[in-house]
Design a protein around this motif. Structure first.
Motif, PDB file in Angstrom:
ATOM      1  N   LYS A   1       0.758  -1.173   0.074  1.00 57.88           N
ATOM      2  CA  LYS A   1      -0.091  -0.078  -0.002  1.00 57.88           C
ATOM      3  C   LYS A   1       0.854   1.312  -0.122  1.00 57.88           C
ATOM      4  N   THR A   2       1.990   1.381   0.667  1.00 54.55           N
ATOM      5  CA  THR A   2       2.806   2.510   0.799  1.00 54.55           C
ATOM      6  C   THR A   2       3.704   2.519  -0.061  1.00 54.55           C
ATOM      7  N   GLY A   3       4.130   1.779  -0.814  1.00 53.56           N
ATOM      8  CA  GLY A   3       5.201   1.680  -1.834  1.00 53.56           C
ATOM      9  C   GLY A   3       6.779   1.540  -0.893  1.00 53.56           C
ATOM     10  N   LEU A   4       6.531   1.210   0.419  1.00 52.67           N
ATOM     11  CA  LEU A   4       7.804   1.214   1.139  1.00 52.67           C
ATOM     12  C   LEU A   4       8.472  -0.367   0.800  1.00 52.67           C
ATOM     13  N   HIS A   5       9.840  -0.143   1.424  1.00 55.39           N
ATOM     14  CA  HIS A   5      10.637  -1.387   1.038  1.00 55.39           C
ATOM     15  C   HIS A   5      10.757  -2.377   2.152  1.00 55.39           C
ATOM     16  N   ASN A   6      10.911  -2.102   3.214  1.00 55.88           N
ATOM     17  CA  ASN A   6      11.020  -2.788   4.599  1.00 55.88           C
ATOM     18  C   ASN A   6      10.552  -2.438   5.798  1.00 55.88           C
ATOM     19  N   ARG A   7      10.419  -3.116   6.830  1.00 57.11           N
ATOM     20  CA  ARG A   7       9.973  -2.864   8.280  1.00 57.11           C
ATOM     21  C   ARG A   7      10.544  -1.677   8.792  1.00 57.11           C
ATOM     22  N   THR A   8      11.707  -1.401   8.621  1.00 57.23           N
ATOM     23  CA  THR A   8      12.516  -0.064   9.110  1.00 57.23           C
ATOM     24  C   THR A   8      11.807   1.126   8.279  1.00 57.23           C
ATOM     25  N   GLU A   9      11.563   1.174   7.076  1.00 61.13           N
ATOM     26  CA  GLU A   9      10.777   2.411   6.542  1.00 61.13           C
ATOM     27  C   GLU A   9       9.419   2.380   7.275  1.00 61.13           C
TER      28      GLU A   9
END
Length: 215
Positions: free
Chosen positions: A196-204
């Motif tokens: 949904k967010t287009g983020l890459h990993n849990r940190t982001e």
């Protein structure tokens, strides 16, 4: 003799209308080094919060005057107190009860009767997670620009709870245990949120949640 340990200098607010349980839990936590304030119901708990700021709240669910659900909602709505970790103690142990408690805003849901050592372990874990968040007062887990995601991203209530726990530094396995679901289910929720967010990993994902006041 009081046992020194991780509880030193930490203040807990214990809210329960059962005097016998309150006495037992208070004595055990004080023995482990915590300072314990006591209230008999949610309204008394709010009165205590007007006067002091505990490091954590341990709260019964079913209480007179103001029950645990209403109390937690009031705590989470107040910017002054919404950061305080909350542990629910309840005799209601069905999955739906756990989900309701966690969705309301509790960080941990424990079913009565419980082992005192398990209670202490949950308290220590919650306090460590809260401490990690306070070590990043700017709301960023690492240096870098503000995370950018589509403006119309909408999370389900369950996804919101999962991302709050992710932002507290909890692993998928720990989140699954706390929410009483499988690790695969949590992994699916995290994957959906990344999509949904287009983020890459849990940190982001954690940074995004903190920077947007979701955690």
């Amino acid at each position: 003799m009081r046992e020194a340990g991780a509880g030193d200098s930490k203040t807990l607010l214990l809210i329960d209308d059962d005097p016998n349980l309150t006495l037992l839990v208070k004595d055990y936590l004080e023995f482990r080094g915590y300072s314990v304030l006591v209230a008999n119901n949610g309204q008394e708990g709010l009165d205590v919060l007007d006067q002091t700021m505990p490091d954590m709240i341990i709260c019964d669910v079913m209480m007179p005057e103001l029950d645990g659900y209403a109390f937690v909602q009031r705590v989470r709505e107040n910017p002054r107190t919404n950061w305080i970790p909350i542990l629910f103690l309840s005799a209601k142990g069905q999955s739906a009860d756990r989900v309701k408690g966690l969705s309301t805003g509790a960080d941990v849901y424990m079913v009565k009767p419980f082992e005192p050592e398990e209670l202490v372990a949950q308290v220590e874990s919650s306090l460590k997670a809260a401490s990690r968040l306070r070590e990043h007062p700017t709301g960023r887990l690492e240096e870098g620009p503000t995370i950018q995601v589509p403006f119309d991203v909408s999370l389900t209530p369950t996804e919101l709870k999962v991302v709050q726990l992710v932002a507290r530094g909890m692993a998928n396995r720990e989140i699954a245990e706390q929410m009483n679901v499988s690790q695969r289910t949590i992994e699916s929720h995290v994957s959906n949120m990344l999509g949904k967010t287009g983020l890459h990993n849990r940190t982001e994902l954690s940074r995004w949640a903190i920077e947007n006041n979701m955690a």
